[in-house]
Design an enzyme around this catalytic site. Structure first.
Site: not given
Ligand code: GLN
Ligand code: ZN
Length: 757
Positions: A697, A644
């Site tokens: 986020h 990732h």
């Protein structure tokens, strides 16, 4: 002037500024309290430098949030969007952090450090006057202390190169003349402060390849700036790599001195003669401003002697390689650290003493008794570091002899993926997450209680098992295809592994400012790294025992551990990285033998480790990719390796990512739709990809339709068999109230799209 410090950290040795700011932001104290704390810190930091005998002490390196933002204020470049706020302080923090009606400006990494600056926006310049209030106040306070203040400014070329336009594209140098005029006005005012004023321009952009195109602008800028007033003495300071091109240009201008980094820019030696011929001073950055190991004082003096073959001693000023902002304050507060390891360290305050000592030796000044002892202690510590059994682990070194044979790729991807699909038979558009689930206040509380000895290990593990169980069962229930254990046992993805590895230490107070009031405490990789015992097998197998679906094991990759730590400087970084890779390799093997068939190796910091100079990319890419191979080629054909990465710009590095050869990569593309995915399609990338389909986020909960559309957009670029569906990063900073509906919607969106395939 013999000694010079590029800049000093500001958050406070006990993070006083952080706490004062955060209290103020919570509305618990007035701004005056912050200002008092700030004034005390500035005075204290000047005192440290004065006491250490530093000749040129910086001012304006202090900031309540960020020095680039301060520069915008000083130059009258605050964004139009925030000018409706009358109060200066309110406006300042609204630009930095946003408020109810204003967005914060973007922040990004300061070159290849972990410090983040606020990105100036240049197409919204308004006619605001330059503002020297802060500089003047600090100048007067410093003079009152009896030091020679040097005013730190971000240089015009770095400021422009780091700026953007409001549409997010790079700000072109068309703004150059306007901005340069502002600098000239600012300098005119600065010139009125004193009979003679020293000004430092930070120009780290000169240490990048951009310097190749900047020659003419560098000449124009610094010719004009150096002729603003006769009583100004300008120093242009570069750091983080060599600045050979810019140095040549600067030598044709009226600046008084040029700062070069001899720790991270060996090539700078080539231009010392050029500086000598121009009659300018060389500010020789020789004490490492980015790492925390003691200098080898003798070696540093020898380096200066070598430089002095090309330039007169009188024209050398001894300095730090860059601002000390990137290292913690002082060892004073490291009371719990192993005393041997501590003897190998120098934080900012200790570096000041090193600098002073080096300069005394170089300039043949007699040492005091204490200085003599300090020199002896430095020799002993360095010798000891060369032979200490804490650092040098024979079994690791033996294994490192075989490392060459491990730098190989796994069997071809086409073959692996077939075996893996047969084994797992996961559907097209398989759903998963990036690893962590919400770290609630309760979890943090429990971890703290365990660390402080308030609860025993058994209780601690039981409570984490309960959370893991709930998390796995919930993932199962909502229909995710590949599950994770949730990472509840981890404080941080690097710290967790660092604490379990030999050769890695943790400081008590080694805080370094990351942005605003945020600090990080990087691990110290001081010795040969090895893994005394399995690190994650317990949690992954426990999670696997709760479900029939595959649990994805979760590891942090060697490159990321390296890039987020202070790394030993007594061997090449590549060697340290390979040692960590071996530890991760063993963990992967243990996991697969324990029945974990999918394993994710996070390389969140892979990209930020890139050197500033493209010429140096190859070396980095070579060891970074090979580290990944060393870790992962232990995996069986049927073991699926995921990785990732937390960013979306793969254009420049797509071939390198491909070479890493992970079976599946999940990336952050949620904010940019399928545009960034196209590079994978265009380059014929074969392995599987999970482009994050929603932005973790933000607290926003994305709807089913929205995500279904997003998935359809992805399908226009890549086929369903190549795509995974997941959020764009770990969920640890979110709440369950946000995570639950978001992931439920994500699964529903996939089901919807699958039905239409
Ligand atoms: N597995 C980590 C997590 O989910 C990855 C974090 C990251 O990429 N920054 O938190
Ligand atoms: Zn991430």
């Amino acid at each position: 002037m013999k000694t010079y410090v590029t800049g000093f950290p500001r958050i406070g040795e006990k993070r006083e500024l952080k706490f004062a700011l955060e209290k103020f932001w919570r509305g618990e104290t007035p701004i005056e309290t912050v200002e008092t704390v700030a004034a005390e810190l500035k005075a204290k930091h000047l005192d440290y430098q004065k006491k250490a005998g530093i000749d040129a002490v910086s001012i304006n390196d202090f900031s309540l949030y960020d020095t680039t933002l301060d520069m915008m204020v000083a130059l009258g470049l605050e964004p139009k969007t925030h000018l409706d706020i009358d109060d200066d302080m309110e406006r300042y923090f609204a630009i930095a952090r946003g408020d109810k009606t204003h967005k914060a400006l973007e922040m990004t990494k300061w070159f290849n450090t972990n410090y983040h600056y606020i990105v100036p926006i240049l197409d919204e310049i308004t006619q605001r006057p330059v503002n020297i209030v802060k500089i003047k106040t600090e100048y007067i306070a410093a003079k009152a202390k009896g030091v020679t203040p040097k005013i730190n400014l971000i240089g015009p070329l770095t400021l422009i190169a780091n700026a953007k336009k409001s549409d997010g594209t790079d700000a072109p140098f068309e703004y150059f003349n306007t901005i340069l005029d502002r600098y000239k006005s600012l300098l005119q005012q600065i010139a009125t402060l004193d009979k003679k004023v020293l000004v430092q321009f930070d120009e780290p952009i000169f240490a990048t390849d951009k310097a190749n195109q900047l020659g003419l602008l560098i000449k124009q800028a610094y010719r004009e700036l150096s002729s603003v007033a006769d009583n100004l003495e300008l120093f242009v300071i570069t750091y983080f790599d060599h600045a050979t091109e810019a140095t040549k240009a600067l030598c044709t201008t009226g600046v008084a001195g040029i700062g070069l980094d001899f720790v991270y820019g060996e090539e700078n030696k080539e231009v010392v003669k050029t500086i000598a011929l121009s009659g300018k001073k060389l500010i020789a950055g020789i004490v490492d401003g980015r790492n925390i190991w003691i200098s080898d004082i003798d070696a540093k003096v020898a380096l200066l002697e070598e430089l002095s073959k090309d330039i007169d001693k009188e024209n050398i000023i001894v300095s730090t390689s860059c601002s000390l902002l990137h290292v913690p304050f002082t060892l004073e507060h490291e009371q719990r650290m192993d005393s041997e390891i501590r003897s190998w360290l120098a934080y900012a305050v200790e570096k000041l003493s090193e600098l002073h000592l080096i300069s005394k030796l170089f300039f043949d000044e007699s040492l005091t008794k204490e200085e003599y002892h300090a020199l002896e202690a430095n020799k002993t510590a360095n010798q000891n570091r060369k032979i200490s059994s804490k650092i040098h682990d024979i079994s690791v070194q033996k294994r490192m002899k075989e490392i060459e044979t491990l730098k190989t790729k796994r069997v071809p991807f086409e073959r692996r993926i077939k075996s893996q699909k047969t084994k797992f038979s996961y559907p097209k558009l398989a759903t998963t997450t990036i690893g962590s689930f919400p770290q609630t206040p309760e979890i943090r509380q429990t971890r703290k209680a365990f660390k402080n000895g308030e609860i025993d290990q058994e209780t601690y593990i039981k409570s984490l098992q309960k959370l893991t169980k709930e998390c796995v069962e919930w993932q199962d229930k909502i229909g995710l295809d590949v599950l994770v254990h949730g990472e509840f046992e981890r404080n941080d993805m690097v710290e967790y592994f660092g604490e379990l590895l030999n050769g890695v230490a943790f400081s008590q107070n080694g805080w370094v400012q990351s942005y605003g009031s945020r600090c990080v405490k990087p691990p110290l990789i001081y010795g040969d790294v090895s893994r005394p015992k399995p690190m994650t097998v317990f949690w992954s197998t426990y999670a696997q025992s709760l479900t029939a679906k595959p649990i994805k094991g979760m590891l942090t990759g060697a490159v990321t551990i390296l890039n987020w730590s202070f790394v030993r400087d007594d061997q090449p970084r590549s060697q340290t990285c390979y040692q960590i890779s071996l530890a991760i390799r063993d963990e992967i093997d243990d996991l697969q033998n324990a029945g974990i068939g999918m394993i994710q190796v996070d390389e969140a910091a892979f990209k930020e480790g890139y050197p500033l100079r493209t010429k140096k990319y190859v070396d980095y890419e070579d060891f970074a990719v090979k580290s990944f191979w060393i870790s992962t080629n232990v995996a069986k054909e049927t073991t699926q390796i995921h990785t990732h990465m937390c960013y979306s710009e793969f254009n420049d590095i797509i071939r390198t990512i491909e070479a890493m050869d992970a079976d599946v990569i999940s990336i952050e593309t949620a904010r940019s739709g399928n545009i960034l995915l196209k590079v994978f399609a265009r380059t014929g990338y074969k392995q599987e990809i999970g482009p994050g389909i929603y932005d973790i986020h933000s607290p926003r909960i994305p709807g089913v339709e929205e995500m279904a559309d997003q998935i359809k957009a992805l399908l226009e670029v890549l086929p369903a068999e190549q795509l995974w569906i997941n959020p764009d990063c770990g969920l640890k900073t979110r709440t369950w109230q946000e995570v639950k509906p978001s992931l439920e919607n994500m699964v529903k969106a996939v089901q919807k799209v699958r039905a239409q395939l």
